[in-house]
Design a protein around this motif. Sequence first.
Motif, short mmCIF file in Angstrom:
data_model
loop_
_atom_site.label_atom_id
_atom_site.label_comp_id
_atom_site.label_asym_id
_atom_site.label_seq_id
_atom_site.Cartn_x
_atom_site.Cartn_y
_atom_site.Cartn_z
N THR A 171 35.91 36.49 44.80
CA THR A 171 36.64 37.73 44.57
C THR A 171 37.89 37.43 43.76
O THR A 171 38.46 36.34 43.86
N THR A 172 38.27 38.38 42.95
CA THR A 172 39.51 38.26 42.19
C THR A 172 40.47 39.31 42.70
O THR A 172 40.13 40.49 42.74
N GLU B 85 46.91 37.32 38.77
CA GLU B 85 45.56 37.44 39.31
C GLU B 85 45.14 36.15 39.97
O GLU B 85 45.55 35.07 39.56
N VAL C 234 42.97 45.54 39.83
CA VAL C 234 41.56 45.70 40.17
C VAL C 234 41.08 44.50 40.98
O VAL C 234 41.34 43.35 40.63
N ARG D 182 37.87 42.49 42.03
CA ARG D 182 36.47 42.33 41.60
C ARG D 182 35.75 41.40 42.56
O ARG D 182 36.32 40.45 43.06
N ARG E 131 32.14 39.15 43.24
CA ARG E 131 30.90 38.60 42.66
C ARG E 131 29.95 38.21 43.77
O ARG E 131 30.32 37.53 44.72
N GLU F 39 28.83 40.61 38.97
CA GLU F 39 29.94 41.39 39.52
C GLU F 39 29.36 42.65 40.14
O GLU F 39 28.63 43.40 39.47
N ALA G 169 33.94 46.75 41.90
CA ALA G 169 35.25 46.71 41.26
C ALA G 169 36.03 47.91 41.79
O ALA G 169 35.61 49.04 41.66
N LEU H 69 36.38 51.79 40.86
CA LEU H 69 36.76 51.94 39.46
C LEU H 69 36.04 53.11 38.81
O LEU H 69 36.61 53.82 37.98
#
Lengths: 294, 136
Positions: B23-24, B31, B49, B51, B53, B58, B61, B86
Motif C-alpha cells: 500500500t502507498t 508518500e 491518495v 493505493r 496492490r 492496483e 485507490a 477515487l
Amino acid sequence: MASLKDLRGRINSVKSTRKITQAMKMVAAAKLRRAQAQAEAARPYAERMEQILASLGAAVAGAPGAPRLLVGSGADKVHLLVVVTADRGLAGPFNTQVGRLARARIRTLEAEGKQVKVLTVGRKGAAFLKREFASRIVAEVTFANKKRVEFEDAEAVAQTIAGMLDQGGFDVCSLLYNRFRNVISQIPTEQRLIPAPLPEGPAQAASGPQAQYEYEPTEEEILATLLPRNLAIQLYRAILESAAGEHGARMNAMDNATRNAGEMINKLTLNYNRTRQANITRELIEIISGAEAV
Amino acid sequence: MATFLLELVSPEKLLLSRQVEMTTIPAVEGEMGVLAGHAPMIVALKGGVIRVREGGNETVALFVAGGFAEVSPDRVTVLADDATPLAQLSRATSERKLAEAEAALAAAADAEPEKREAAQLRVLSAQAAVAAAEAA
C-alpha cells in the motif's frame, strides 16, 4: 353510565391513537436499524484510535508540558457536563433517564463546593435541565434539523469544548449519555473525557513483543492532532449510541402504547356491547309489560 | 508475495480489512510505500491518495483528507479522516471544498497561529483532492 354514543366516540378515538402509536413504532424500528448500523460502523475507528492513543499517551502523559486535552488543567474546580439526549420525546424514560443522572451529578458536585457548567446536546436534555439549572447551561446543541448526524457535527461540538478548555473554562469534562446495550435496554452512562482516562500501558504487551514505534513527525505533533480527534470521536460515538438508543426506546414505548390501546379497546367494546344489550332488554321489558297491561 | 493485513477505517465505517501486498500512503513527510515486514511506525497523513496492490495489480485507490496510520510488520491500520473512492471523487465538490477552505483561511488570517495552521492544512488537503479528482 356512559351513553352508547359516548362509548362509540371513545372507542374510535382510542383506535386512532393505536394507529398512530403503531405507525410510530414501525418508523422507529426502521430508523433503529439504520442508527444501529451506523453506531456499529463507527466502532472500529474508535477502537483503533484507542490503541494508538494508548501507545502514544503512555509515553507523553508523565512528561511536563503534556497537552491539556490529555491531562486537563490539573485543578478540579469547574466541571463541565456534556449531556447527550434526543431531540424528540415520546421515547419512554429515555430522556428523563439521562436528565435524572445529570441532575444527581450536578447536585453532588455542587454539594462538594464545585462549580458546574452544562453543555446539552439534544433539545430534550436542555428542556429538562432548564427548569432547575438554567444558570449552569453554557451552550445548547441540537441536531433536530438534520437527518443524519455526520462526524463533522461531532467535531464542531468537540471544537467548542476544546476552545473552552483553552480559555480555562473548566477543569474536568464528563460526558453523560445513554449507552445502547440492546433494543430494550439503554444504560445512562457517565464517561470522563478530560483529563483523558488513559488505558493501561502494559496491556499493549499482549499484542506480541512490545513494538517500538517510530513517529513521523514527532510524538508531540501527532498527539496534538490526535487528541482533538479523539475527543470528537468519543462525542460522535456517544451521539450515535444515543441515537440508536432513542429509536430502541421509542420502539419499545410505542409497542407498549399500542398494546395498552388494544386492551383499552377490548374493554370499551365489552362495555359498549353490555350497554347495548341492557338497552335492548330494557326496551323489551317495557314492551312486554305494556302489552300485559292492556 | 508476502502479504499483510490492511485495515482502513473512517469515523463513519470500516472501509477495508484484508490481506494485501503493498500500500502507498500519503504521510505528511512524503508518500510512503509499505510492504509486509515494515518497521513499526505511527505516521500522520496529509490529503492524498491511498493505493493498494494485490496480485500485482492496483485494486483500490481512495482519497483521504488526512488522518493517521499505524504500521507494524504484519498489519497496517489507517485511520482516515474522510475517505472517498477515487472514482466517486467529483471535481465540482472538491473545488467547492477548496473554496470553502480558502475562505476559512482568509477568515483566520489574524487568528492564533494554531488555527491558521489548521486552516492552511485544510486548504492543502482540499488542493490535493482537486488534483486527485483531475487525475482520475
